[in-house]
Design a protein around this motif. Structure first.
Motif, mmCIF file in Angstrom:
data_model
loop_
_atom_site.group_PDB
_atom_site.id
_atom_site.type_symbol
_atom_site.label_atom_id
_atom_site.label_comp_id
_atom_site.label_asym_id
_atom_site.label_seq_id
_atom_site.Cartn_x
_atom_site.Cartn_y
_atom_site.Cartn_z
ATOM 1 N N GLY A 14 -0.255 -8.826 6.313
ATOM 2 C CA GLY A 14 -0.509 -10.048 7.065
ATOM 3 C C GLY A 14 0.494 -10.297 8.175
ATOM 4 O O GLY A 14 0.180 -10.968 9.164
ATOM 5 N N ALA A 15 1.696 -9.754 8.034
ATOM 6 C CA ALA A 15 2.696 -9.915 9.084
ATOM 7 C C ALA A 15 2.300 -9.159 10.351
ATOM 8 O O ALA A 15 2.744 -9.507 11.448
ATOM 9 N N PHE A 16 1.459 -8.149 10.207
ATOM 10 C CA PHE A 16 1.067 -7.336 11.356
ATOM 11 C C PHE A 16 -0.358 -7.606 11.831
ATOM 12 O O PHE A 16 -0.715 -7.206 12.938
ATOM 13 N N LEU A 17 -1.172 -8.246 11.016
ATOM 14 C CA LEU A 17 -2.544 -8.574 11.411
ATOM 15 C C LEU A 17 -2.616 -10.050 11.794
ATOM 16 O O LEU A 17 -2.260 -10.914 10.989
ATOM 17 N N PRO A 18 -3.094 -10.354 12.984
ATOM 18 C CA PRO A 18 -3.092 -11.757 13.419
ATOM 19 C C PRO A 18 -4.060 -12.663 12.665
ATOM 20 O O PRO A 18 -3.881 -13.868 12.653
ATOM 21 N N VAL A 19 -5.072 -12.099 12.014
ATOM 22 C CA VAL A 19 -6.060 -12.939 11.331
ATOM 23 C C VAL A 19 -5.742 -13.148 9.856
ATOM 24 O O VAL A 19 -6.461 -13.855 9.161
ATOM 25 N N MET A 20 -4.679 -12.558 9.388
ATOM 26 C CA MET A 20 -4.349 -12.639 7.962
ATOM 27 C C MET A 20 -2.973 -13.295 7.799
ATOM 28 O O MET A 20 -1.985 -12.807 8.335
ATOM 29 N N PRO A 21 -2.900 -14.405 7.070
ATOM 30 C CA PRO A 21 -1.603 -15.075 6.919
ATOM 31 C C PRO A 21 -0.675 -14.288 6.009
ATOM 32 O O PRO A 21 -1.117 -13.628 5.075
ATOM 33 N N SER A 22 0.604 -14.343 6.288
ATOM 34 C CA SER A 22 1.540 -13.627 5.435
ATOM 35 C C SER A 22 2.296 -14.562 4.502
ATOM 36 O O SER A 22 2.549 -14.219 3.344
ATOM 37 N N THR A 23 2.641 -15.745 4.971
ATOM 38 C CA THR A 23 3.469 -16.653 4.178
ATOM 39 C C THR A 23 2.807 -17.023 2.862
ATOM 40 O O THR A 23 3.474 -17.083 1.830
ATOM 41 N N VAL A 24 1.507 -17.247 2.878
ATOM 42 C CA VAL A 24 0.792 -17.617 1.654
ATOM 43 C C VAL A 24 0.966 -16.530 0.594
ATOM 44 O O VAL A 24 1.215 -16.825 -0.582
ATOM 45 N N PHE A 25 0.857 -15.282 1.007
ATOM 46 C CA PHE A 25 0.983 -14.177 0.059
ATOM 47 C C PHE A 25 2.409 -14.059 -0.476
ATOM 48 O O PHE A 25 2.612 -13.745 -1.649
ATOM 49 N N PHE A 26 3.403 -14.320 0.370
ATOM 50 C CA PHE A 26 4.786 -14.278 -0.104
ATOM 51 C C PHE A 26 5.082 -15.438 -1.055
ATOM 52 O O PHE A 26 5.853 -15.289 -2.000
ATOM 53 N N ILE A 27 4.466 -16.603 -0.826
ATOM 54 C CA ILE A 27 4.626 -17.725 -1.763
ATOM 55 C C ILE A 27 4.073 -17.342 -3.134
ATOM 56 O O ILE A 27 4.713 -17.568 -4.166
ATOM 57 N N ILE A 28 2.893 -16.747 -3.144
ATOM 58 C CA ILE A 28 2.275 -16.336 -4.416
ATOM 59 C C ILE A 28 3.114 -15.251 -5.083
ATOM 60 O O ILE A 28 3.327 -15.279 -6.302
ATOM 61 N N ALA A 29 3.624 -14.304 -4.291
ATOM 62 C CA ALA A 29 4.475 -13.243 -4.845
ATOM 63 C C ALA A 29 5.723 -13.845 -5.490
ATOM 64 O O ALA A 29 6.129 -13.434 -6.588
ATOM 65 N N ALA A 30 6.330 -14.825 -4.825
ATOM 66 C CA ALA A 30 7.523 -15.465 -5.386
ATOM 67 C C ALA A 30 7.219 -16.147 -6.716
ATOM 68 O O ALA A 30 8.045 -16.118 -7.640
ATOM 69 N N VAL A 31 6.035 -16.734 -6.827
ATOM 70 C CA VAL A 31 5.639 -17.368 -8.092
ATOM 71 C C VAL A 31 5.555 -16.319 -9.203
ATOM 72 O O VAL A 31 6.062 -16.522 -10.312
ATOM 73 N N PHE A 32 4.916 -15.193 -8.911
ATOM 74 C CA PHE A 32 4.820 -14.140 -9.924
ATOM 75 C C PHE A 32 6.183 -13.548 -10.254
ATOM 76 O O PHE A 32 6.476 -13.275 -11.419
ATOM 77 N N PHE A 33 7.027 -13.346 -9.247
ATOM 78 C CA PHE A 33 8.355 -12.784 -9.502
ATOM 79 C C PHE A 33 9.263 -13.763 -10.238
ATOM 80 O O PHE A 33 10.194 -13.345 -10.934
ATOM 81 N N ALA A 34 9.012 -15.059 -10.121
ATOM 82 C CA ALA A 34 9.829 -16.042 -10.840
ATOM 83 C C ALA A 34 9.743 -15.814 -12.344
ATOM 84 O O ALA A 34 10.706 -16.062 -13.073
ATOM 85 N N ARG A 35 8.601 -15.305 -12.791
ATOM 86 C CA ARG A 35 8.426 -15.065 -14.228
ATOM 87 C C ARG A 35 8.754 -13.627 -14.620
ATOM 88 O O ARG A 35 9.130 -13.375 -15.752
ATOM 89 N N SER A 36 8.569 -12.684 -13.697
ATOM 90 C CA SER A 36 8.699 -11.281 -14.081
ATOM 91 C C SER A 36 9.981 -10.629 -13.586
ATOM 92 O O SER A 36 10.518 -9.743 -14.261
ATOM 93 N N ASN A 37 10.470 -11.006 -12.405
ATOM 94 C CA ASN A 37 11.649 -10.358 -11.841
ATOM 95 C C ASN A 37 12.386 -11.339 -10.927
ATOM 96 O O ASN A 37 12.172 -11.348 -9.715
ATOM 97 N N PRO A 38 13.275 -12.149 -11.494
ATOM 98 C CA PRO A 38 13.989 -13.158 -10.698
ATOM 99 C C PRO A 38 14.812 -12.575 -9.551
ATOM 100 O O PRO A 38 15.036 -13.250 -8.548
#
Length: 111
Positions: A14-38
């Motif tokens: 998403g950081a390289f494609l203008p039609v795809m957001p990147s921040t939303v995906f990083f927010i979701i990734a951070a949520v998953f990593f909060a439980r699996s890999n701090p």
């Protein structure tokens, strides 16, 4: 952890494609990593480019004004295109979904 990696990958794309957001995906990734890999969650949260908007959203639910404008504009354009390309009552479904998403985005505080 696998889901976190998947969303990091989508965020990078998403950081390289203008039609795809990147921040939303990083927010979701951070949520998953909060439980699996701090440690990886901390890397995302402390990243100089993507960390501040993620922290703002997690702490205050805030979205930058420029991000709001970009998101709502992209949704409006895609809704109009869908209305021309789809047939029947389906042509209005994307606009309805985008309208609900736009209401959520616009009701968040500014960063």
């Amino acid at each position: 952890m696998l889901a976190g990696l998947l969303f990091v990958g989508l965020g990078i794309v998403g950081a390289f494609l203008p039609v795809m957001p990147s921040t939303v995906f990083f927010i979701i990734a951070a949520v998953f990593f909060a439980r699996s890999n701090p440690v990886w969650e901390a890397k995302i949260m402390n990243h100089p480019k993507i960390g501040p908007p993620i922290r703002a959203f997690r702490e205050r639910g805030a979205i930058a004004r420029s991000a709001k404008i970009a998101a709502v504009t992209a949704m409006a354009i895609s809704s109009v295109i869908s209305a021309f390309l789809l047939h029947g009552w389906w042509r209005f479904a994307p606009a309805g979904v985008c309208a609900l998403c736009a209401v959520f985005i616009l009701t968040r505080p500014n960063e």
